[in-house]
Structures are given as structure tokens and as C-alpha cells.
Design an enzyme around this catalytic site. Structure first.
Site, PDB file in Angstrom:
ATOM      1  N   GLU A 197      38.143   1.773   2.022  1.00 43.65           N
ATOM      2  CA  GLU A 197      38.066   3.082   1.399  1.00 43.65           C
ATOM      3  C   GLU A 197      39.474   3.466   0.914  1.00 43.65           C
ATOM      4  OE1 GLU A 197      35.391   4.849   0.799  1.00 43.65           O
ATOM      5  OE2 GLU A 197      34.050   3.425   1.816  1.00 43.65           O
ATOM      6  N   LEU A 224      20.384  -5.068   2.350  1.00 49.04           N
ATOM      7  CA  LEU A 224      19.749  -5.878   3.394  1.00 49.04           C
ATOM      8  C   LEU A 224      18.540  -5.129   3.975  1.00 49.04           C
ATOM      9  CD1 LEU A 224      22.925  -7.173   5.290  1.00 49.04           C
ATOM     10  CD2 LEU A 224      21.538  -8.396   3.601  1.00 49.04           C
ATOM     11  N   ASP A 268      32.270   5.312  10.463  1.00 45.79           N
ATOM     12  CA  ASP A 268      31.192   4.885   9.574  1.00 45.79           C
ATOM     13  C   ASP A 268      30.247   3.930  10.295  1.00 45.79           C
ATOM     14  OD1 ASP A 268      30.065   4.916   6.846  1.00 45.79           O
ATOM     15  OD2 ASP A 268      30.551   2.782   6.886  1.00 45.79           O
ATOM     16  N   GLY A 320      28.897  -2.763  -1.357  1.00 48.72           N
ATOM     17  CA  GLY A 320      29.091  -3.138  -2.756  1.00 48.72           C
ATOM     18  C   GLY A 320      28.150  -2.361  -3.659  1.00 48.72           C
ATOM     19  N   LYS A 364      26.138   4.385  11.199  1.00 47.11           N
ATOM     20  CA  LYS A 364      25.115   3.374  10.925  1.00 47.11           C
ATOM     21  C   LYS A 364      24.337   3.020  12.192  1.00 47.11           C
ATOM     22  CE  LYS A 364      27.676   1.244   7.101  1.00 47.11           C
ATOM     23  NZ  LYS A 364      28.424   0.046   6.637  1.00 47.11           N
TER      24      LYS A 364
END
Length: 808
Positions: free
Chosen positions: A659, A605, A670, A789, A674
Site C-alpha cells: 500500500e 480465488l 488487513d 491485483g 480477512k
């Protein structure tokens, strides 16, 4: 011993006269010096502006009894005083004005009487003394106490046609002086002294030589020569607009370029580099961020011409070997004689049939070479000595140029219509030289550069990580490589691939498909790998970190220091503590490399690129929020209070949506990384500790082994159900949201949202990002789609690779 250690850490920086031409230039140089991290640099300076030329003119006018000498004396004094007045204040200004006045009284007294050539040298040395004294005072006034040092106090040399420095004595004297002061010192360039203390001059470009010599004598780590150009270009950029800066040049190629009369590099400057361990870098003082050229010790890779070099005006010396002598032996003896006196020609042509030897020299050296040969005629067995001016020189420089059939053909083809006297190929294959009757060179230089350097840019890729993401990207690269090469005029080489068990490095290139299954990897030993990467022969090198390894990310500054561009899917550096994050950023700026990490947030993205576009357009980011985890997005989209949350977690784990240890998703760490990356990209200086984090894993489960955690998964259910019921009572839904705002507030955790909220209704595993700015304040810019992904992450890496390659 302690003094010796400190000497070894020193770096030498040299600034020429054009870098010190006026007060603005001096301040720019002072700022550059202050930005160096050591605090104990040796700074070598030339005379400011055209001071040396003006001193020469003054001396010549006085020697000729010309009344204009007085005016020249006054004008030069006024210029030097204007520099002091424009830079200093208070006592420092008064002290330097008084010292300058005394210097000019000394100059006047000397010019009024007979003086020998050593005293003449002393007069010409004042330019460097004034520069060193003034720069040291300016740095001191700016809060950086700095001493200045007259090189004649340590640099001992033997007088002669070419000054010979006594390295052992000079090194001993220098280290004694440096032991007295471990801080920053400004040193005069260009000047030395003989054993009796009389002034000697190091000659043309003596300050550059002083700098590399100083580093050699002090066992310094590096020399950086700052001038009005950023380094060595593929041609003179003033004449060939398409000329590009060469980031790396081998020492052999640099020597050949210097030998052929380059105005940027000089053979004497390079000799101390050859004889020591120092690194040499060329940079521009007017624009420090423009780039630079690193001179490397490695043997050059034989690839052909890298530079079109030229000298507008040269002279030819012609002579004829007498019939009694064997021609080749006599010619070799003559050239050896010139070499002993260090007056080698730029190039030479032997014509055995006519028994003629033709030697090409720059105009400033030609008369000295002619005089030397005139005295050698009888012993050398030749006659008919003639010096002729009115010639030009054009050369291709690069390892293996004479073995590159295509380049040789184009060179001969483009010079065929020119008034060529002769073409000579260097025995070591480093150059191909044409001597022509003097012409306007620009059209020929432009044609040669265009014909020879339309070759593809050679880019090497080193990949860390060949597992889930890395393996998929290698397949994508194999498919897209040809299109990338064709559209961007590149030659891509998969130079290295490393996994957790080790890897391979091969300049001939690795097969991106076979390397995934290859066996017997070499162990990854970072110091050894960095040493190998430093010696690469590509035009550019790009490292791709496709791991989740903090260890790999810690080597980003080292990679950047080697001029290696970085692409990361690894979040550790972007979300590291501020000190390390800023260190990576600064290292990338210092060494003109790119660090792109679009794959770290949102996979494919365009989140970071959108933030960058807004900021570059002048917009200000006020906040970013959204759902940044595909796993948590799916879990809370599915959770309705009917099925236990733990069952959904186990189902997601079974289908590979989490995970291997689901706590990595449920902890929110995580997501926090970000959010931290996006906040920093938006221009906010925050750390991970500034972001409030709601960890969905109960404290008793956080330190268990993975299997034990899965056995006690049901302990998640109570807290999640309680939060869900609280939201439902308010008519809202529960989502795991990340957000930061311009006031510095940042949080990652559960939020109750209206059912129609954009974050409440996503497709399974989607991410969503809402960016608020001046332009998108009431109606945020929303980006939504798969945020994880292999396919989309590999695509983001490929996009970053395309962007860096396009910039090359």
C-alpha cells in the site's frame, strides 16, 4: 407535544382473516408483530377466518325465523372458544371465555327481537372485536403487554351508501387515545361509528382501508398489509406459474390495478396513502421471507405493461342516450354522475353511432350501479337500461401500455380469436382492457403473460469507487456487458458512478469508459442520493462498493432498506463490530436483498464460495488458516536473513507491491479483517478483538507520518531478524500466518513452519487458504493463487454481479 412525536413514529400492520384462521396462524402473526423493532405498532385485524360470513349467515337465519340459527350460533361460539383455548392459559383464558360468553348472550338477545340496521352492524362487528381482544391477550401472555382498541371509540363517520369518515374529528380522538398508551395496540378493522355512537361498517375490504386510514389519521410512517400473498404479481400466480412478484409499483399503477377489480389492492385502501405521508407495503404472513411489494409515490416511468389482470365474472350495463341529447355530452354527464356516487365502472365503451353506452362492473357492484342509473334515467336523458351478466375482463396494467406499440399489437393479436365485446384504452395510458363473453381465462392469461413479459429484466448499477479497482472493473464491465445481457436476458444500465470527488446519476445510462475521465461531478450528499435511489424505475438495483471507505460501508443498511442488492470489495462492513455486521445482515434479510463480497478475501480465488458450498451441503467448518497477504507472502518468501528486511520492504514499496503506506500491510490489520470475514462466513460469531494480532511495526513507528516512517524503516530489522534466527535454529522458516479454530482461538502473526509445509513454498505474491471441516479434517481443502491485483479483484466483482443477476 411528546405524545405527538411518539404517534409519528408508529407503524401500522394489518392482518386479514386468513392470517388469523386458527391458533397456528395467530402464533405466526404474534411472532411477526414481536419482530417489529418499534414496540409501539398499531396492529389492525379482521375477523378470524370466515367469522364475518358466519355472522351474516346467523343474522339472516334469525331474520328468516329459521331454526338453524341456533345451531349456527352454537357452532360459531364453539369456533371462537376453540381459538381462545388453543392460545391462552390461566386467568387470561378464563377472562376471554367469560367475555365471549357474554357477547354470545348479547347476540342471542338481539336476535330474539326486532333490530335496526345499526344494531345489525353491531352484530357483524363482533368478529373484529374477538380478533383484536384475542391477539392482544396472546401478545400479553407471550411477555409483550398489549392493549386492544375498538375503532368505534375514535373513528367517526357519516352514514350513507358509501361511509364518509370525518378525518379531523377521528384524528383528534385517535391521538387522544394513543397519548394514553405509547406501547403496542391492536385495533379493530372494518368498523366505525356515527356521531351518535351507532355502529357502521366500512364495507368490502374495510379492514385494509381501516389500516391505511389509521396510519393517515395518526400521521404514521407506514402501513404493511399482511395477507396470504406476498404482494402484487405480474399475473395471478395461482393461474400463471411464471408470474413474478413485483417489488415496486407506483401509486398510479396500483390505483389502476385496484380500479380494475384486483383482489390484492383496493381503491379505498389507497386513498389514505395518497392523502398522507405513509409508505405502503404488501407482504405474506404465511411466509414473511417470500418478498414484498412496495407502493411508491413516484410518477411511474412509461415503460409499458407490468401486470396481466383479470376478473372472471363481470356484468355489462347498457343504455341508450335519447335522440334529443348530444351523445358525448350526455355520456360524460352519466359517467360524472356515477363518479359522484363513487360507483365508477371498470371500463366503459361509447358507441356514438348506436347512441349506446356500455359500462362494465364486478357482479357485487353491478346491481347497485343499475339501481342508481334507473333512478337517474329521466334526468340523465337515456332509456333502454339493461343489466347483462356472463362476461369476463382481461387487462394489461402499466404506465404507458397504450403507447407501447409492440405490447398493444400482441394484446390485439392474442385476443383476436376470443369472443371480444370491446377493447378500451385508458386515457391516462395506464391500462388496456378487453371485455369478453365469459370464457375459461387461464390459456389466454398464460399466453399474454408469456408474450408480454419475456422482456429483459431491467437492472441498474450504481458504482462507488472509480480508482484502481473501480476503473479496471468499469473496463471489464464494458467488455462483458453484452454477454451478460444475452445469457441472462437482462438490460443493464450503468445508472450511477461516484468517486471521492462526487459523481453522476442518469437513468438513461452512463458510458463506463467516458465516465472515468468525465469532469464536473455532482457532490455526493448521501440523504439526497438515497432519496433519488428510492425513486428508481428499474426492476432491480445493485450497488457496487469498490472503495476502501468506511463511510460508504456505513450506508449498507440504508441501501438494503431500499431493496438495493450489494456487492463489496470493501472489507469494512464484513469486518465491522458485531452489532453493525448483524445489522447489515438483518437488513438484507428483511428486505430480500443479497450482499456478496467475494472480492474482500482472496480477490478472485473461490474462498468464500467454497465455504458457503461446504456449509450448504451440511458440512461443518472447523477452522481456516493460511497466508492472506500477497505483500507479506512475497516479503517472507524473499527474506533469508542476508539482506535487511527493511530493504525488501522498500523494494516492494518501489514496485507497488505494498500500500502507499507499507504499515497498512505490516500492521496485519488487513489480514485480521480477512480472517474475521472468513470466520463469520464459516458460522462463528467473533469480533476483531477476539483475534490476537502481531503488528510487525514497532510501537515508536506507528504514529509517524509516512515519510518519517520510511526514514526509520531500518528499525524493523532487529525484531524480524531475531524471529528469523529463532525459526532457523529449529530448522523452520518464518511466515506471516492467519488462523482460527472451532474453539474460538484466532491469531494473526508470525509462525515458524516446517520447510515442506504448504504455506512455506508459494509463488511470489500468492495467497493460500486451508479449510478444515468434517469432510476435510485430516486433509484440508487448499486454495492457492494470486490473492490481490486489479485484474483478479475486478473478476471477483464481476462474478458476484453475475450471481446476483442470475438470481433475478
Amino acid at each position: 407535544m411528546a405524545a405527538e412525536v411518539s404517534v409519528k413514529r408508529r407503524h401500522v400492520h394489518k392482518f386479514g382473516g386468513s392470517s388469523l384462521a386458527d391458533p397456528v396462524c395467530y402464533r405466526r402473526v404474534a411472532a411477526i408483530v414481536e419482530q417489529q423493532s418499534g414496540g409501539n405498532e398499531l396492529v389492525v385485524v379482521s375477523a378470524a377466518g370466515k367469522t364475518t360470513n358466519r355472522l351474516i349467515q346467523l343474522v339472516e337465519l334469525a331474520e328468516g325465523g329459521d331454526e338453524a340459527a341456533g345451531e349456527a350460533h352454537t357452532a360459531l361460539h364453539a369456533y371462537q372458544q376453540s381459538l381462545i383455548d388453543g392460545l391462552l392459559e390461566g386467568d387470561l383464558q378464563a377472562d376471554l371465555r367469560a367475555q365471549l360468553a357474554e357477547d354470545f348472550r348479547t347476540i342471542a338477545r338481539t336476535l330474539e327481537r326486532q333490530f335496526d340496521r345499526f344494531e345489525r352492524n353491531g352484530l357483524l362487528a363482533f368478529g373484529e372485536v374477538w380478533s383484536a381482544r384475542l391477539l392482544a391477550a396472546l401478545l400479553t401472555q407471550r411477555g409483550n403487554p398489549t392493549l386492544w382498541l375498538d375503532a368505534r371509540s375514535f373513528l367517526r363517520a357519516e352514514d350513507g351508501p358509501l361511509i364518509r369518515v370525518d378525518h379531523a374529528l377521528s384524528s383528534e380522538l385517535l391521538k387522544a387515545r394513543l397519548a394514553e398508551h405509547d406501547g403496542r395496540i391492536v385495533v379493530t378493522g372494518f368498523i366505525a361509528a356515527d356521531l351518535e355512537g351507532r355502529s357502521l361498517l366500512l364495507g368490502r375490504n374495510g379492514s385494509d382501508y381501516s389500516a391505511s386510514l389509521l396510519a393517515a389519521l395518526a400521521d404514521g410512517e407506514s402501513t404493511t398489509i399482511w395477507s396470504d400473498v406476498a404482494g402484487v404479481y405480474s399475473a395471478d400466480p395461482r393461474r400463471v406459474k411464471e408470474a413474478r412478484l413485483l417489488e415496486r409499483l407506483s401509486l398510479a399503477e396500483a390505483n389502476e390495478l385496484a380500479r380494475l377489480g384486483s383482489s390484492v389492492l383496493h381503491s379505498r385502501t389507497l386513498q389514505p396513502v395518497v392523502d398522507s405521508r405513509q409508505r405502503l407495503t404488501l407482504r405474506c404472513s404465511y411466509n414473511p421471507d417470500e418478498g414484498c411489494t412496495h407502493i411508491l409515490r413516484r410518477a411511474p416511468r412509461s415503460g409499458g405493461a407490468r401486470i396481466v389482470s383479470s376478473v372472471d365474472q363481470i356484468a355489462l350495463i347498457e343504455l341508450k342516450v335519447l335522440p334529443e341529447g348530444e351523445f358525448e355530452r350526455a355520456a360524460a354527464a352519466i359517467e360524472a354522475y356515477l363518479a359522484r356516487h363513487r360507483i365508477q365502472p371498470l371500463t366503459a365503451q361509447r358507441q356514438p353511432d348506436r347512441r349506446m353506452l356500455r359500462l362494465a362492473y364486478t357482479l357485487e357492484v353491478a346491481s347497485g350501479a343499475y339501481d342508481l342509473l334507473r333512478d337517474y334515467q329521466l334526468e340523465g336523458g337515456f332509456t333502454g337500461l339493461i343489466l347483462k351478466e356472463g362476461y369476463s375482463l382481461v387487462a394489461l396494467v402499466g404506465a404507458g401500455v397504450t403507447e407501447n406499440a409492440e405490447q398493444c399489437h400482441r394484446f390485439y393479436q392474442l385476443t383476436a380469436d376470443q369472443p371480444v365485446e370491446f377493447v378500451q384504452a385508458a386515457k391516462d395510458s395506464l391500462s388496456l382492457v378487453a371485455v369478453l363473453r365469459q370464457i375459461v381465462l387461464e390459456p389466454l392469461l398464460i399466453a399474454l403473460h408469456g408474450a408480454l413479459f419475456s422482456r429483459p429484466t431491467r437492472v441498474g448499477l450504481v458504482v462507488f469507487g472509480k480508482g484502481n479497482i473501480g476503473g479496471h472493473w468499469l473496463s471489464l464491465y464494458n467488455r462483458e456487458r453484452q454477454r451478460l445481457e444475452q445469457e441472462l436476458n437482462l438490460a443493464l444500465t450503468l445508472y450511477g458512478v461516484y468517486g471521492s470527488e462526487g459523481g453522476w446519476l442518469d437513468e438513461e445510462g452512463l458510458d463506463p469508459l467516458r465516465v472515468q475521465e468525465a469532469s464536473n461531478p455532482a457532490p455526493l450528499i448521501w440523504p439526497e442520493l438515497l432519496g433519488q435511489l428510492e425513486q428508481h424505475s428499474f426492476d432491480a438495483l445493485i450497488a457496487l462498493d469498490l472503495t476502501a471507505s468506511e463511510t460508504v460501508s456505513r450506508y449498507y443498511p440504508d441501501l438494503a432498506q431500499l431493496g438495493i442488492h450489494l456487492i463489496a470489495a470493501n472489507k469494512f462492513a464484513g469486518a465491522a463490530e458485531s452489532e453493525f455486521y448483524q445489522r447489515v445482515k438483518q437488513s438484507c434479510r428483511d428486505h430480500q436483498v443479497q450482499w456478496r463480497y467475494n472480492a474482500t478475501v482472496g480477490a478472485g480465488l473461490p474462498v468464500q464460495s467454497s465455504i458457503q458450498m461446504l456449509r450448504q451441503s451440511g458440512d461443518r467448518i472447523h477452522g481456516v488458516s493460511g497466508i492472506f497477504s500477497g505483500t507479506l507472502s512475497w516479503l517472507f518468501q524473499q527474506y533469508d536473513g542476508c539482506r535487511p528486511f527493511s530493504e525488501l520492504v522498500e523494494e516492494a514499496w518501489q514496485h507497488g507491491l505494498t500500500e502507499p503506506d507499507p504499515r497498512e500491510d505490516l500492521s496485519g490489520q488487513d489480514v485480521r479483517r480477512k480472517l474475521l470475514i472468513l470466520a463469520r462466513e464459516s458460522g462463528y460469531e467473533i469480533d476483531a478483538n477476539d483475534i490476537e494480532l502481531e503488528n510487525l511495526v514497532p510501537v515508536p513507528l506507528r504514529k509517524l507520518g509516512p515519510d518519517q516512517f520510511m526514514d526509520r524503516l531500518k528499525e524493523l530489522d532487529g525484531p524480524i531478524l531475531s524471529a528469523f534466527e529463532s525459526a532457523r535454529r529449529l530448522g523452520k522458516v518464518l511466515r506471516y500466518v492467519a488462523r482460527f479454530e472451532h474453539d474460538g482461538k484466532a491469531r494473526v502473526g508470525l509462525e515458524s513452519l516446517e520447510p515442506h509445509h504448504p504455506f512455506a513454498n508459494l509463488l511470489p505474491c500468492d495467497n493460500i487458504f486451508a479449510i478444515e471441516s468434517d469432510s476435510y479434517r485430516t486433509n484440508p481443502l487448499v486454495i492457492q493463487g494470486p490473492g490481490a491485483g486489479r485484474e483478479v479483484t475486478a473478476a471477483a466483482i464481476q462474478y458476484d454481479l453475475w450471481q446476483i443477476c442470475a438470481s433475478l
